[in-house]
Design an enzyme around this catalytic site. Structure first.
Site, PDB file in Angstrom:
ATOM      1  N   CYS A 118       0.815  -1.219   0.000  1.00 15.54           N
ATOM      2  CA  CYS A 118       0.000   0.000   0.000  1.00 15.54           C
ATOM      3  C   CYS A 118       0.849   1.270   0.000  1.00 15.54           C
ATOM      4  CB  CYS A 118      -0.915   0.010   1.211  1.00 15.54           C
ATOM      5  SG  CYS A 118      -1.797  -1.540   1.469  1.00 15.54           S
ATOM      6  N   HIS A 258      -3.833   7.210   5.860  1.00 15.29           N
ATOM      7  CA  HIS A 258      -3.922   5.961   5.107  1.00 15.29           C
ATOM      8  C   HIS A 258      -5.271   5.281   5.367  1.00 15.29           C
ATOM      9  CE1 HIS A 258      -2.806   2.311   3.089  1.00 15.29           C
ATOM     10  NE2 HIS A 258      -2.862   1.590   4.198  1.00 15.29           N
ATOM     11  N   HIS A 294      -9.840   1.302  -1.515  1.00 12.39           N
ATOM     12  CA  HIS A 294      -8.385   1.168  -1.345  1.00 12.39           C
ATOM     13  C   HIS A 294      -7.768   0.668  -2.641  1.00 12.39           C
ATOM     14  CE1 HIS A 294      -4.531   0.591   0.179  1.00 12.39           C
ATOM     15  NE2 HIS A 294      -4.727  -0.328   1.113  1.00 12.39           N
TER      16      HIS A 294
END
Length: 316
Positions: A118, A258, A294
């Site tokens: 990520c 995040h 995401h």
């Protein structure tokens, strides 16, 4: 059974038709976003012809790479290797999107990809900036791209119980920090920035949206997916980024978190942010994943674009 899918996507005018039929989506998103970034940055073909192409580079990463191309190759192999896409191996690798884009542009500067799950886009942006700061490049295309929305991609994340299962109410599934959050919603796409040495940009009369001040790399060294219970890696990274950029923590008024909508991740990140910035009444924190889902390796890229567009102080 829910995801942030890109629908009605067209590469017309951006990718050569012959290649677009064989490329994985992550490459198509990457090349299209890269060329759109150049267009938005005023780097038209005429302007690019005057650039020193040995000092222009591409650093756009991917966490998952060409999952569909590789999966299709496995299925074709069950019949015969003759049925396989002859480009299945190169088109599955994470660096090939950056490589194809650089070949298209004729850019001979730094060219590679970084794959750090990520954090992929963030690593690419900071490394691209460092190439410019060290005097190795004048212009860098950087960011990330991922297209993991295929059965094996979704299935893998379901298997490790990371995804929201709010299938009956998808508009409320991706909810960072919500009391009832139950996992993240996967998305797909690409986010690409044009980074340019300041005087170089001024000389060509570029429209400058934001200035990159600094950043940092750290590692929790704790667990594959769970954050450190004390948020030590996050805290250390923020502190080192502030030191590198010469910005006082009191000056920060916005943090793009995040926060993916997982129970432990959101909480530990919030606690680390509070630990770093204290009770600053000017500080605003949010997570754009409530709107995009995401995007894994592309997350930092599209969120950097979002940060810049809000025209606020931004900590990458």
């Amino acid at each position: 059974r829910i995801a942030g899918e890109i629908k009605s996507f067209s590469t017309e005018g951006w990718v050569v038709p012959k290649l677009s039929k064989r490329m994985d989506k992550f490459m198509l998103y990457l090349i299209t976003a890269g060329k759109k970034a150049l267009e938005n940055g005023g780097l038209t073909e005429e302007v690019r012809n005057d650039l020193d192409k040995t000092r222009c580079g591409v650093l756009i990463g991917s966490a998952m790479g060409g999952m569909k191309v590789f999966n299709d190759a496995i299925e074709a192999l069950r019949v015969s290797y003759r049925k396989m896409n002859p480009f299945c191996v190169p088109f599955a690798t994470t660096n090939m999107g950056s490589a194809i884009l650089a070949m298209d542009l004729g850019w001979m500067g730094p060219n590679y990809s970084i794959s750090t799950a990520c954090a992929t886009s963030n690593f690419c942006i900071l490394n691209a900036a460092n190439h410019i700061r060290r005097g190795e490049a004048d212009v860098m295309l950087c960011g990330g791209s991922d297209a993991p929305l295929i059965p094996i991609g979704l299935g893998g994340f379901v298997a490790c119980r990371a995804l929201s299962q709010r299938n009956s109410d998808p508009t409320k599934a991706s909810r960072p920090w919500d009391m009832d959050r139950d996992g993240f919603v996967m998305g797909e796409g690409a986010g690409v920035l044009v980074l340019e040495e300041l005087e170089h940009a001024k000389q060509r009369g570029a429209t400058i949206y934001a200035e990159f001040l600094g950043g940092s790399f750290t590692c929790d060294a704790y667990h594959m997916t769970e954050p450190h219970p004390e948020g030590t890696g996050i805290t250390l990274c923020i502190e080192k980024a502030l030191a590198d950029s010469g910005v006082a923590r009191e000056e920060i008024n916005y943090v793009n978190a995040h926060a993916t909508s997982t129970q432990s991740g959101d909480l530990k990140e919030y606690e680390a942010i509070v630990r770093c910035f204290g009770q600053n009444p000017q500080l605003r924190v949010n997570s754009t994943k409530s709107m995009t889902g995401h995007l894994i390796g592309a997350a930092g890229g599209i969120e950097a674009v979002a940060c810049i567009q809000v025209r606020s102080s931004c900590l990458l």
